[in-house]
Scaffold this motif. Sequence first.
Motif, PDB file in Angstrom:
ATOM      1  N   UNK A  67       0.785  -1.237   0.000  1.00  0.00           N
ATOM      2  CA  UNK A  67       0.000   0.000   0.000  1.00  0.00           C
ATOM      3  C   UNK A  67       0.818   1.288   0.000  1.00  0.00           C
ATOM      4  N   UNK A  68       2.142   1.179   0.026  1.00  0.00           N
ATOM      5  CA  UNK A  68       2.973   2.387  -0.010  1.00  0.00           C
ATOM      6  C   UNK A  68       3.621   2.707   1.329  1.00  0.00           C
ATOM      7  N   UNK A  69       4.743   3.417   1.249  1.00  0.00           N
ATOM      8  CA  UNK A  69       5.570   3.691   2.424  1.00  0.00           C
ATOM      9  C   UNK A  69       4.830   4.479   3.497  1.00  0.00           C
ATOM     10  N   UNK A  70       3.865   5.309   3.095  1.00  0.00           N
ATOM     11  CA  UNK A  70       3.171   6.171   4.071  1.00  0.00           C
ATOM     12  C   UNK A  70       1.818   5.605   4.487  1.00  0.00           C
ATOM     13  N   UNK A  71       1.591   4.340   4.165  1.00  0.00           N
ATOM     14  CA  UNK A  71       0.252   3.761   4.350  1.00  0.00           C
ATOM     15  C   UNK A  71      -0.213   3.753   5.807  1.00  0.00           C
ATOM     16  N   UNK A  72       0.712   3.742   6.746  1.00  0.00           N
ATOM     17  CA  UNK A  72       0.303   3.649   8.150  1.00  0.00           C
ATOM     18  C   UNK A  72       0.614   4.944   8.910  1.00  0.00           C
ATOM     19  N   UNK A  73       0.632   6.042   8.181  1.00  0.00           N
ATOM     20  CA  UNK A  73       0.912   7.328   8.820  1.00  0.00           C
ATOM     21  C   UNK A  73      -0.155   7.612   9.873  1.00  0.00           C
ATOM     22  N   UNK A  74       0.215   8.348  10.899  1.00  0.00           N
ATOM     23  CA  UNK A  74      -0.758   8.725  11.924  1.00  0.00           C
ATOM     24  C   UNK A  74      -0.969   7.672  12.992  1.00  0.00           C
ATOM     25  N   UNK A  75      -0.055   6.717  13.063  1.00  0.00           N
ATOM     26  CA  UNK A  75      -0.123   5.751  14.164  1.00  0.00           C
ATOM     27  C   UNK A  75      -1.085   4.593  13.954  1.00  0.00           C
ATOM     28  N   UNK A  76      -1.508   4.356  12.719  1.00  0.00           N
ATOM     29  CA  UNK A  76      -2.381   3.210  12.459  1.00  0.00           C
ATOM     30  C   UNK A  76      -1.611   1.907  12.618  1.00  0.00           C
ATOM     31  N   UNK A  90      -2.084 -10.068   2.038  1.00  0.00           N
ATOM     32  CA  UNK A  90      -2.575  -8.679   2.095  1.00  0.00           C
ATOM     33  C   UNK A  90      -4.093  -8.604   2.216  1.00  0.00           C
ATOM     34  N   UNK A  91      -4.802  -9.619   1.733  1.00  0.00           N
ATOM     35  CA  UNK A  91      -6.256  -9.642   1.842  1.00  0.00           C
ATOM     36  C   UNK A  91      -6.743  -9.895   3.264  1.00  0.00           C
ATOM     37  N   UNK A  92      -5.843 -10.307   4.143  1.00  0.00           N
ATOM     38  CA  UNK A  92      -6.205 -10.560   5.543  1.00  0.00           C
ATOM     39  C   UNK A  92      -5.829  -9.384   6.454  1.00  0.00           C
ATOM     40  N   UNK A  93      -5.356  -8.300   5.851  1.00  0.00           N
ATOM     41  CA  UNK A  93      -4.936  -7.146   6.656  1.00  0.00           C
ATOM     42  C   UNK A  93      -5.929  -6.005   6.533  1.00  0.00           C
ATOM     43  N   UNK A  94      -6.128  -5.323   7.640  1.00  0.00           N
ATOM     44  CA  UNK A  94      -6.928  -4.099   7.650  1.00  0.00           C
ATOM     45  C   UNK A  94      -6.182  -3.074   8.487  1.00  0.00           C
ATOM     46  N   UNK A  95      -6.160  -1.815   8.037  1.00  0.00           N
ATOM     47  CA  UNK A  95      -5.576  -0.785   8.899  1.00  0.00           C
ATOM     48  C   UNK A  95      -6.583  -0.430   9.986  1.00  0.00           C
ATOM     49  N   UNK A  96      -6.098  -0.075  11.144  1.00  0.00           N
ATOM     50  CA  UNK A  96      -7.008   0.303  12.226  1.00  0.00           C
ATOM     51  C   UNK A  96      -6.246   0.957  13.343  1.00  0.00           C
ATOM     52  N   UNK A  97      -6.952   1.219  14.416  1.00  0.00           N
ATOM     53  CA  UNK A  97      -6.314   1.809  15.591  1.00  0.00           C
ATOM     54  C   UNK A  97      -6.015   0.704  16.603  1.00  0.00           C
ATOM     55  N   UNK A  98      -5.199   1.029  17.583  1.00  0.00           N
ATOM     56  CA  UNK A  98      -4.921   0.064  18.643  1.00  0.00           C
ATOM     57  C   UNK A  98      -6.201  -0.289  19.392  1.00  0.00           C
ATOM     58  N   UNK A  99      -7.087   0.679  19.543  1.00  0.00           N
ATOM     59  CA  UNK A  99      -8.369   0.429  20.217  1.00  0.00           C
ATOM     60  C   UNK A  99      -9.199  -0.603  19.459  1.00  0.00           C
ATOM     61  N   UNK A 100      -9.281  -0.459  18.135  1.00  0.00           N
ATOM     62  CA  UNK A 100      -9.995  -1.444  17.296  1.00  0.00           C
ATOM     63  C   UNK A 100      -9.431  -2.832  17.548  1.00  0.00           C
ATOM     64  N   UNK A 101      -8.105  -2.893  17.516  1.00  0.00           N
ATOM     65  CA  UNK A 101      -7.407  -4.164  17.638  1.00  0.00           C
ATOM     66  C   UNK A 101      -7.717  -4.832  18.984  1.00  0.00           C
TER      67      UNK A 101
END
Length: 163
Positions: A67-76, A90-101
Amino acid sequence: MPWGTLLADGETVERYRAQVLQRGPDDCWWWLGAITDTGHGSFRAGSHTTQTSRVVPAHLFGYRLAHGADALAGGLVVRHRCDHGACQNPGHWLPGTRGDNNRDAAARRRLAGHALTDVRGAAGRARAVQAAIAAADPERLDEAIAAALAAGNPSGAYQDSIF
Ligand SMILES: [Zn+2]
């Protein structure tokens, strides 16, 4: 972390891909390299000769590769829909917050037979799958992986749950 530099290094990308057991689009793609105590893949990216060598979580390298070098900017963080921290699909990954996790994990830990209830813990399970892959007849890889997963839940069937 110079992610752009690491992702642009063809030798690093090649070494990452060589340590991923790529399977069908819905299957977990198991990490074949080192496993951390939390059950995540560990990858040495970069090279000593260019002084870019560093150990990174394999899925964080893979996520940025997709998804690119900056894909997780902002602490995701990267969440594993399959709950296998070593999975590189990659189909098993989702970006999210620590709270989501944390909320996901708390909810699914109560499901009988779920990956998060594995008696071996996440790292033990990931290492058991690696050992099964190494020992398996290539023709019977799916069965070997399924048996290795089921072995951590002596009470019953293994329950795969992609969210
Ligand atoms: Zn997976």
